[in-house]
Design a protein around this motif. Structure first.
Motif, PDB file in Angstrom:
ATOM      1  N   ASP A 162     -49.616 -31.455   5.419  1.00 16.89           N
ATOM      2  CA  ASP A 162     -50.141 -31.652   7.285  1.00 16.89           C
ATOM      3  C   ASP A 162     -49.091 -32.289   8.185  1.00 16.89           C
ATOM      4  OD1 ASP A 162     -49.537 -31.025  10.287  1.00 16.89           O
ATOM      5  OD2 ASP A 162     -50.961 -29.056   9.396  1.00 16.89           O
ATOM      6  N   PRO A 163     -47.915 -31.875   8.229  1.00 18.78           N
ATOM      7  CA  PRO A 163     -46.666 -33.065   9.931  1.00 18.78           C
ATOM      8  C   PRO A 163     -46.834 -33.370  10.472  1.00 18.78           C
ATOM      9  CG  PRO A 163     -46.102 -30.256   9.552  1.00 18.78           C
ATOM     10  CD  PRO A 163     -47.739 -31.013   8.348  1.00 18.78           C
ATOM     11  N   ARG A 164     -47.842 -32.530  10.968  1.00 17.39           N
ATOM     12  CA  ARG A 164     -48.746 -33.607  12.593  1.00 17.39           C
ATOM     13  C   ARG A 164     -49.172 -34.881  11.972  1.00 17.39           C
ATOM     14  NH1 ARG A 164     -51.770 -27.742  13.750  1.00 17.39           N
ATOM     15  NH2 ARG A 164     -51.561 -27.712  12.107  1.00 17.39           N
ATOM     16  N   LEU A 165     -49.834 -35.288  10.609  1.00 13.52           N
ATOM     17  CA  LEU A 165     -49.874 -36.441  10.170  1.00 13.52           C
ATOM     18  C   LEU A 165     -49.272 -37.537   9.460  1.00 13.52           C
ATOM     19  CD1 LEU A 165     -53.218 -35.278   8.099  1.00 13.52           C
ATOM     20  CD2 LEU A 165     -52.976 -35.782  10.891  1.00 13.52           C
ATOM     21  N   TRP A 166     -47.911 -36.563  10.162  1.00 13.29           N
ATOM     22  CA  TRP A 166     -46.599 -37.972   9.080  1.00 13.29           C
ATOM     23  C   TRP A 166     -45.944 -38.419  10.173  1.00 13.29           C
ATOM     24  CZ3 TRP A 166     -46.781 -39.529   4.315  1.00 13.29           C
ATOM     25  CH2 TRP A 166     -48.542 -38.876   2.684  1.00 13.29           C
ATOM     26  N   SER A 167     -45.027 -39.646  10.032  1.00 19.19           N
ATOM     27  CA  SER A 167     -44.475 -40.273  11.228  1.00 19.19           C
ATOM     28  C   SER A 167     -42.792 -39.561  11.335  1.00 19.19           C
ATOM     29  CB  SER A 167     -44.248 -41.395  11.068  1.00 19.19           C
ATOM     30  OG  SER A 167     -43.928 -41.594  10.131  1.00 19.19           O
ATOM     31  N   TRP A 168     -41.831 -39.755  12.199  1.00 12.54           N
ATOM     32  CA  TRP A 168     -41.077 -39.482  12.079  1.00 12.54           C
ATOM     33  C   TRP A 168     -40.167 -39.388  10.334  1.00 12.54           C
ATOM     34  CZ3 TRP A 168     -36.647 -42.786  10.896  1.00 12.54           C
ATOM     35  CH2 TRP A 168     -37.167 -44.039  10.508  1.00 12.54           C
ATOM     36  N   ASP A 169     -40.127 -40.471   9.770  1.00 15.64           N
ATOM     37  CA  ASP A 169     -39.248 -40.670   8.506  1.00 15.64           C
ATOM     38  C   ASP A 169     -40.412 -39.741   7.211  1.00 15.64           C
ATOM     39  OD1 ASP A 169     -41.575 -41.839   7.787  1.00 15.64           O
ATOM     40  OD2 ASP A 169     -40.786 -43.353   7.116  1.00 15.64           O
ATOM     41  N   ARG A 170     -41.280 -38.983   7.729  1.00 19.62           N
ATOM     42  CA  ARG A 170     -41.805 -37.973   6.563  1.00 19.62           C
ATOM     43  C   ARG A 170     -42.136 -38.663   5.392  1.00 19.62           C
ATOM     44  NH1 ARG A 170     -36.539 -33.341   7.270  1.00 19.62           N
ATOM     45  NH2 ARG A 170     -36.620 -33.112   9.819  1.00 19.62           N
ATOM     46  N   LEU A 171     -42.310 -40.166   5.785  1.00 17.18           N
ATOM     47  CA  LEU A 171     -42.591 -40.801   3.733  1.00 17.18           C
ATOM     48  C   LEU A 171     -43.583 -41.232   4.362  1.00 17.18           C
ATOM     49  CD1 LEU A 171     -41.415 -40.975   1.243  1.00 17.18           C
ATOM     50  CD2 LEU A 171     -40.541 -43.248   1.894  1.00 17.18           C
ATOM     51  N   HIS A 172     -43.748 -42.152   5.619  1.00 12.93           N
ATOM     52  CA  HIS A 172     -44.575 -42.678   5.859  1.00 12.93           C
ATOM     53  C   HIS A 172     -45.894 -41.458   7.218  1.00 12.93           C
ATOM     54  CE1 HIS A 172     -42.281 -45.804   5.117  1.00 12.93           C
ATOM     55  NE2 HIS A 172     -43.321 -46.152   4.444  1.00 12.93           N
ATOM     56  N   LEU A 173     -47.482 -41.971   6.992  1.00 13.48           N
ATOM     57  CA  LEU A 173     -47.953 -41.314   7.432  1.00 13.48           C
ATOM     58  C   LEU A 173     -48.173 -41.652   9.625  1.00 13.48           C
ATOM     59  CD1 LEU A 173     -51.542 -41.757   5.454  1.00 13.48           C
ATOM     60  CD2 LEU A 173     -50.406 -39.737   6.083  1.00 13.48           C
ATOM     61  N   ASN A 174     -48.512 -41.511  10.195  1.00 12.28           N
ATOM     62  CA  ASN A 174     -48.717 -41.609  11.522  1.00 12.28           C
ATOM     63  C   ASN A 174     -49.700 -41.845  12.078  1.00 12.28           C
ATOM     64  OD1 ASN A 174     -50.168 -39.490  12.098  1.00 12.28           O
ATOM     65  ND2 ASN A 174     -48.622 -37.832  12.770  1.00 12.28           N
ATOM     66  N   ALA A 175     -50.394 -42.632  13.017  1.00 10.39           N
ATOM     67  CA  ALA A 175     -51.351 -43.562  13.259  1.00 10.39           C
ATOM     68  C   ALA A 175     -52.721 -42.212  13.571  1.00 10.39           C
ATOM     69  CB  ALA A 175     -51.891 -43.621  14.880  1.00 10.39           C
ATOM     70  N   ASP A 176     -52.411 -40.811  13.531  1.00  5.77           N
ATOM     71  CA  ASP A 176     -53.987 -39.199  13.050  1.00  5.77           C
ATOM     72  C   ASP A 176     -53.766 -39.861  11.756  1.00  5.77           C
ATOM     73  OD1 ASP A 176     -54.021 -39.263  15.484  1.00  5.77           O
ATOM     74  OD2 ASP A 176     -53.216 -37.818  16.144  1.00  5.77           O
ATOM     75  N   GLY A 177     -52.696 -39.740  10.143  1.00  5.34           N
ATOM     76  CA  GLY A 177     -52.889 -39.785   9.742  1.00  5.34           C
ATOM     77  C   GLY A 177     -53.393 -40.934   8.950  1.00  5.34           C
ATOM     78  N   HIS A 178     -53.181 -42.137   9.021  1.00  2.59           N
ATOM     79  CA  HIS A 178     -53.742 -43.815   8.693  1.00  2.59           C
ATOM     80  C   HIS A 178     -54.971 -42.807   9.091  1.00  2.59           C
ATOM     81  CE1 HIS A 178     -50.007 -45.969   7.354  1.00  2.59           C
ATOM     82  NE2 HIS A 178     -50.074 -45.734   7.989  1.00  2.59           N
ATOM     83  N   GLU A 179     -55.607 -42.244  10.322  1.00  2.00           N
ATOM     84  CA  GLU A 179     -57.283 -42.404  10.506  1.00  2.00           C
ATOM     85  C   GLU A 179     -57.471 -41.482   9.380  1.00  2.00           C
ATOM     86  OE1 GLU A 179     -60.538 -43.317  11.976  1.00  2.00           O
ATOM     87  OE2 GLU A 179     -58.734 -44.263  12.225  1.00  2.00           O
ATOM     88  N   ARG A 180     -57.048 -40.581   9.492  1.00  2.00           N
ATOM     89  CA  ARG A 180     -57.668 -39.578   7.855  1.00  2.00           C
ATOM     90  C   ARG A 180     -57.086 -40.171   6.910  1.00  2.00           C
ATOM     91  NH1 ARG A 180     -58.435 -33.302   8.162  1.00  2.00           N
ATOM     92  NH2 ARG A 180     -58.323 -33.512  10.434  1.00  2.00           N
ATOM     93  N   LEU A 181     -56.648 -41.417   6.447  1.00  2.00           N
ATOM     94  CA  LEU A 181     -56.775 -42.014   5.435  1.00  2.00           C
ATOM     95  C   LEU A 181     -57.487 -42.334   4.982  1.00  2.00           C
ATOM     96  CD1 LEU A 181     -55.946 -41.651   2.218  1.00  2.00           C
ATOM     97  CD2 LEU A 181     -53.637 -43.434   3.327  1.00  2.00           C
ATOM     98  N   ALA A 182     -58.110 -43.291   5.760  1.00  2.00           N
ATOM     99  CA  ALA A 182     -59.289 -44.195   6.018  1.00  2.00           C
ATOM    100  C   ALA A 182     -60.737 -43.773   6.059  1.00  2.00           C
ATOM    101  CB  ALA A 182     -59.082 -44.849   7.236  1.00  2.00           C
ATOM    102  N   ALA A 183     -60.631 -42.189   6.434  1.00  2.85           N
ATOM    103  CA  ALA A 183     -61.911 -42.000   6.633  1.00  2.85           C
ATOM    104  C   ALA A 183     -61.812 -41.159   5.499  1.00  2.85           C
ATOM    105  CB  ALA A 183     -61.421 -40.778   7.325  1.00  2.85           C
TER     106      ALA A 183
END
Length: 253
Positions: A162-183
């Motif tokens: 889901d692009p809403r979990l990825w940052s502007w570079d489309r290769l690294h997670l954003n803060a929400d994505g990193h939180e999901r991955l930690a979970a």
């Protein structure tokens, strides 16, 4: 439970883009360590991951220091930088990871790794990238199974792309994505309080106007693709000259 957590890998474990170079990066590994500290306030954490590292570099540069820290939990996540290179062999890349899996497991650590989401949308050669990810994931799953390693299989869940979990570079997670991955990592390790809510979809994507999409693609080319190609032509890496952000086991707080 775990009290000595060491992360090795590349930019995702370093925490890009959950923060920035000025304020520092947080990332899923930091967030997982924070969850460990909730269970045991005495938990300590080291992060040896450095952006741009290939799987072989992670094994050669980070494995021995990680073993020296005597972790009871270690995460090993690498391979994306390899699959973006012209000469890519999923068996070889996964083999480098398996060396780390085996060594850390033999030392007494519980080891965690992941299979990657099938990214590639909006990137040149996106379909080829997705094919490489699928091939690498198959090898990582097999290696993790052989070594008894805990696996977060992001390919299996559509929310991971889901692009809403990825940052502007489309290769690294954003803060929400990193939180999901930690979970997701906490769930794979069966940490107290973990659940499967990280797998839940975010709902329908909002519509994006054509002009906004074109501007977004142009910004991506200028901010990410151009500099990335420049580094490839110069034979350098985004991690050149960088050192681990957290080289010693210290209290999570």
């Amino acid at each position: 439970m775990f009290t000595r957590y060491v992360a090795i890998g590349d930019s995702q474990s370093e925490g890009l883009n959950d923060g920035d170079d000025d304020a520092g990066y947080r990332g899923w590994a930091d967030r997982l360590a924070e969850r460990l500290a909730v269970v045991d306030p005495g938990a300590r954490y080291a992060n040896l991951a450095i952006r741009g590292r290939l799987a072989a570099q992670v094994r050669m540069e980070q494995l021995a220091p990680a073993l020296a820290l005597e972790p009871d939990l270690a995460s090993v996540v690498a391979g994306v930088n390899d699959l973006l290179r012209p000469k890519f062999d999923p068996v070889t890349v996964a083999g480098e990871l398996e060396i780390a899996f085996e060594a850390l497991t033999a030392s007494g650590a519980r080891v965690l790794t992941m299979a990657f989401p099938t990214l590639g949308a909006g990137m040149p050669g996106g379909s080829a990238i997705r094919g490489r990810i699928v091939a690498l994931n198959a090898e990582i799953r097999a290696a993790a199974d052989r070594q008894g390693v805990a696996l977060v299989d992001l390919e299996a869940y559509s929310v991971s792309t889901d692009p809403r979990l990825w940052s502007w570079d489309r290769l690294h997670l954003n803060a929400d994505g990193h939180e999901r991955l930690a979970a997701a990592a906490a769930s794979a390790l069966a940490l107290p309080g973990s659940d499967l809510s990280w797998q839940e979809d975010l709902g329908p994507l909002p519509s994006v106007r054509f002009g906004d999409r074109v501007r977004g693609d142009a910004e991506w080319v200028v901010r990410f693709l151009g500099p990335w190609l420049g580094r490839r032509m110069r034979g350098t890496s985004s991690g050149a000259g960088r050192t681990a952000k957290r080289p010693q086991l210290t209290p999570v707080s």
